[in-house]
Write an enzyme that holds these catalytic residues in place. Structure first.
Site, mmCIF file in Angstrom:
data_model
loop_
_atom_site.group_PDB
_atom_site.id
_atom_site.type_symbol
_atom_site.label_atom_id
_atom_site.label_comp_id
_atom_site.label_asym_id
_atom_site.label_seq_id
_atom_site.Cartn_x
_atom_site.Cartn_y
_atom_site.Cartn_z
ATOM 1 N N SER A 82 8.730 40.637 102.596
ATOM 2 C CA SER A 82 9.400 39.461 102.027
ATOM 3 C C SER A 82 10.913 39.596 102.228
ATOM 4 O O SER A 82 11.363 39.674 103.376
ATOM 5 C CB SER A 82 8.988 39.306 100.562
ATOM 6 O OG SER A 82 9.349 38.040 100.079
ATOM 7 N N ASP A 127 -0.416 32.758 101.344
ATOM 8 C CA ASP A 127 0.838 33.181 100.708
ATOM 9 C C ASP A 127 1.483 31.973 100.034
ATOM 10 O O ASP A 127 1.748 30.951 100.678
ATOM 11 C CB ASP A 127 1.760 33.761 101.784
ATOM 12 C CG ASP A 127 3.001 34.430 101.219
ATOM 13 O OD1 ASP A 127 3.605 33.884 100.280
ATOM 14 O OD2 ASP A 127 3.355 35.493 101.749
ATOM 15 N N HIS A 137 0.785 36.903 98.810
ATOM 16 C CA HIS A 137 2.079 37.571 98.981
ATOM 17 C C HIS A 137 2.111 38.951 98.308
ATOM 18 O O HIS A 137 3.155 39.595 98.267
ATOM 19 C CB HIS A 137 3.171 36.675 98.376
ATOM 20 C CG HIS A 137 4.564 36.948 98.863
ATOM 21 N ND1 HIS A 137 4.956 36.735 100.154
ATOM 22 C CD2 HIS A 137 5.680 37.426 98.218
ATOM 23 C CE1 HIS A 137 6.243 37.053 100.299
ATOM 24 N NE2 HIS A 137 6.700 37.481 99.137
#
Lengths: 276, 276
Positions: free
Chosen positions: A145, A221, A254
């Site tokens: 991320s 995600d 995620h």
């Protein structure tokens, strides 16, 4: 440098150290996993950059990466995601300030005093690791991320310094999405031209080194469309022929469940490059 | 039954569910990992009982067990460690009350209303799993610390119900150590004879089934001498010829780094028994 955790793990040792970081002008912590091979010889190093809100703990407790590092004889180093402590600037919200350093060197007050995570992760920390641990100078970098953005940018801005680079669910174009725009406006100021030096999709065009990118992205995600937008990386790579393996993974979100599921592939990828 | 987490993981799904447990007379949560094989057929089930202070989250986020469950086609079920919520009795300290159910059926007020974790983990939860998920009735059980005690006691008190049993760092003789004495005095009262029905070393003598025990214990475990005392289990097993593989692991402590390092061995052990 104080050792604050020391735990046997897959035949090696998961440590956590605290030290004063010159580049951050504060105390900081990092995790370092020494695989069993490090008792006999120096080993190459994979740096892992974590995402928003994380410390070194998320990766070392949840990714299950030590098993693969032990298999391949790779040291894992996981820094914190920002400076911390008394006197370190912070802001409302999880996406600016503490826990959200974005791996840039801030130029704007009040951030510029401590928020120099680029300098820390690409220079000071490797220098420390290579001086204090049985580490070779063969380096790889990965992250998740915000840390996936960090890994891509750190590698692109340091040609020749890393043998391989990969990312999970990276923010590929921080200048184009809300997380990056908020952070860059604060850390770098309102001049959007200056932001491009910290955006992987912008750096790809003129990259002096065409290090292949391995990117995994979950299709479920929750930040895919709003913050991550991996198609921007694909387009930037295709435009200049930069090698990219972008793997869209159906069903994955995620979380660290996603990272755990594919970190073995990434460590094998890095180990092959580190031993080449 | 409400699904509160749903995450792709190693080709299968890590779920967390919340439901009203009759035996506990309250809402409770559990984790269930469905390996990829469960999309095609029913799979055997390994129950995992966690230690003091834990919820279902510790095991599902830190043990790295899903990888091995996916390899072997085993469902993993991880309940909470006690009843929780408004009206559930609690006490000062981490080792009694919420987070510390000790897998017994309490007989003493105020605990007896909700603290019936033995009934829950050995009856109600398996019934639910076998009715609601693609699970066979082939069951195995394992756990850590207080949950290692739970796994041993649940298996010993339910001959024929489990194909295999193992434990990490178990409290093998709760009637002889401070953690167990505090909990049993509260949950079971001052009659120490009644405690023996919940002590693995006491149950071994007259066990109607000689299911082999696989136990891993870290030699650097901070609770080894005071609370765990695995030699008591060795002596109890040797006295009656109960099969025990007790593996003392040099350097390892009481943490999930220890569990992660050896959970693959345990899942392989259980998978062999579950498929036999």
């Amino acid at each position: 440098m104080d050792r604050i955790e020391h735990r046997a793990c897959f035949g090696g040792w998961q440590h956590v150290y605290r030290h004063h970081a010159k580049s951050l002008d504060c105390e900081t912590t990092f995790g370092v996993y020494l695989p069993p091979q490090a008792e006999q010889r120096s080993c190459p190093v994979l740096y892992w950059l974590s995402g928003l809100t994380c410390t070194e703990q998320n990766f070392i407790t949840k990714a299950g990466a030590q098993r693969y590092a032990a298999e391949h004889g790779v040291i894992l180093v996981a820094p914190d995601t920002s400076p911390r402590g008394a006197g370190v600037a912070d802001a409302e919200g999880y996406d600016l300030g503490i826990g959200a350093g974005f791996y840039v060197d801030a130029t704007q007050a009040p951030w510029s005093k401590h928020y120099r995570m680029f300098d820390y992760v690409s220079r000071e920390l490797p220098d420390l690791i290579e001086a204090q641990f049985p580490a070779t100078k063969a380096r790889a970098i990965s992250g998740h991320s915000m840390g996936g953005h960090g890994a891509l940018v750190v590698a692109l801005k340091n040609p020749g310094r890393y043998r391989s680079v990969s990312a999970f669910s990276p923010i590929v174009a921080p200048t184009q999405v809300p997380w990056g725009q908020k952070a860059f406006a604060a850390y770098l100021g309102e001049d959007r031209e200056a932001w491009k030096a910290w955006d992987a999709t912008a750096l790809i065009a003129s990259a002096p080194e065409r290090l292949p990118l391995l990117v995994d992205q979950g299709e479920a995600d929750e930040f895919l469309a709003t913050q991550l937008q991996p198609q921007r990386l694909r387009e930037a790579c295709e435009a200049v022929g930069h090698p990219l393996e972008l793997r869209m993974q159906p069903g994955y979100d995620h979380s660290y469940y996603f990272i755990a599921s594919f970190i073995g592939d990434h460590i094998a990828h890095h180990a092959a490059a580190l031993k080449a």
